[in-house]
Motif scaffolding. Structure first.
Motif, short mmCIF file in Angstrom:
data_model
loop_
_atom_site.label_atom_id
_atom_site.label_comp_id
_atom_site.label_asym_id
_atom_site.label_seq_id
_atom_site.Cartn_x
_atom_site.Cartn_y
_atom_site.Cartn_z
N VAL A 76 21.54 -7.51 11.93
CA VAL A 76 21.40 -7.11 10.77
C VAL A 76 22.88 -7.65 9.97
O VAL A 76 23.99 -7.29 10.31
N GLY A 77 22.73 -8.79 9.17
CA GLY A 77 23.78 -9.31 8.49
C GLY A 77 24.58 -8.52 7.65
O GLY A 77 24.28 -7.46 7.21
N ILE A 78 25.44 -9.00 7.21
CA ILE A 78 26.55 -8.37 6.18
C ILE A 78 25.88 -8.03 4.94
O ILE A 78 26.03 -6.87 4.18
N LYS A 79 24.97 -8.94 4.40
CA LYS A 79 24.36 -8.64 3.00
C LYS A 79 23.33 -7.71 3.16
O LYS A 79 23.30 -6.75 2.23
N LYS A 80 22.58 -7.52 4.07
CA LYS A 80 21.81 -6.44 4.60
C LYS A 80 22.53 -4.97 4.51
O LYS A 80 21.93 -3.99 3.99
N GLN A 81 23.60 -5.00 5.41
CA GLN A 81 24.36 -3.78 5.45
C GLN A 81 24.91 -3.41 4.00
O GLN A 81 24.97 -2.20 4.06
N VAL A 82 25.42 -4.23 3.39
CA VAL A 82 26.14 -3.96 2.00
C VAL A 82 25.03 -3.40 1.57
O VAL A 82 25.06 -2.44 0.53
N GLY A 83 23.51 -4.03 1.19
CA GLY A 83 22.72 -3.42 0.63
C GLY A 83 22.25 -2.04 0.89
O GLY A 83 21.79 -1.30 0.01
N MET A 84 22.01 -1.94 2.08
CA MET A 84 21.64 -0.42 2.73
C MET A 84 22.83 0.52 2.22
O MET A 84 22.36 1.66 1.96
N VAL A 85 24.05 0.25 2.39
CA VAL A 85 25.10 1.21 1.90
C VAL A 85 24.68 1.43 0.53
O VAL A 85 25.08 2.62 -0.05
#
Length: 131
Positions: A76-85
């Motif tokens: 899970v890349g940083i873009k997906k993590q930021v989006g989830m948050v």
């Protein structure tokens, strides 16, 4: 340049014949994400406010990312993590924080300002069942 629709269709047919993973993914997308999801959303629309149903439809991308990470062990890349948050924070804000409002209460000749917590209809029903 781009790829023609015909080439994409031929690659998809080839993948259906050769790859069980592709067949599983396509079946999941058609059955799981289409039929089941829309059935649940229409059921929810009958029993909840439309704003609640629309809000929780935003939870689909983070759930998909989590399932992708678990089922296919993809990072899970940083873009997906930021989006989830961002989705989780937005859902928290609109379901918990935006339900608090100021109410002026008149007691005799004294006006008082109080904070009131407005419960969503689902929680109001549960509270009346408990009492």
């Amino acid at each position: 340049p781009g790829t023609s629709i015909w080439a994409v269709a031929m690659k998809s047919i080839h993948a259906l014949r050769e790859s069980k993973t592709f067949v599983f993914g396509l079946a999941y997308a058609v059955v799981g994400m289409s039929a089941i999801t829309y059935t649940i959303l229409s059921y929810g629309s009958r029993h909840l406010e439309s704003s609640v149903v629309t809000l929780f439809a935003a939870a689909q991308p983070p759930i998909t990312v989590a399932m992708e990470a678990v089922l296919f062990t993809t990072p899970v890349g940083i873009k997906k993590q930021v989006g989830m948050v961002l989705v989780v924070v937005g859902m928290y804000y609109f379901t918990m924080k935006s339900t608090t409002c100021s109410v002026e209460v008149q007691l005799g000749n004294v006006n008082e300002k109080k904070q009131a917590r407005i419960l969503p209809p689902v929680l109001q029903e549960k509270r009346s069942m408990i009492v």
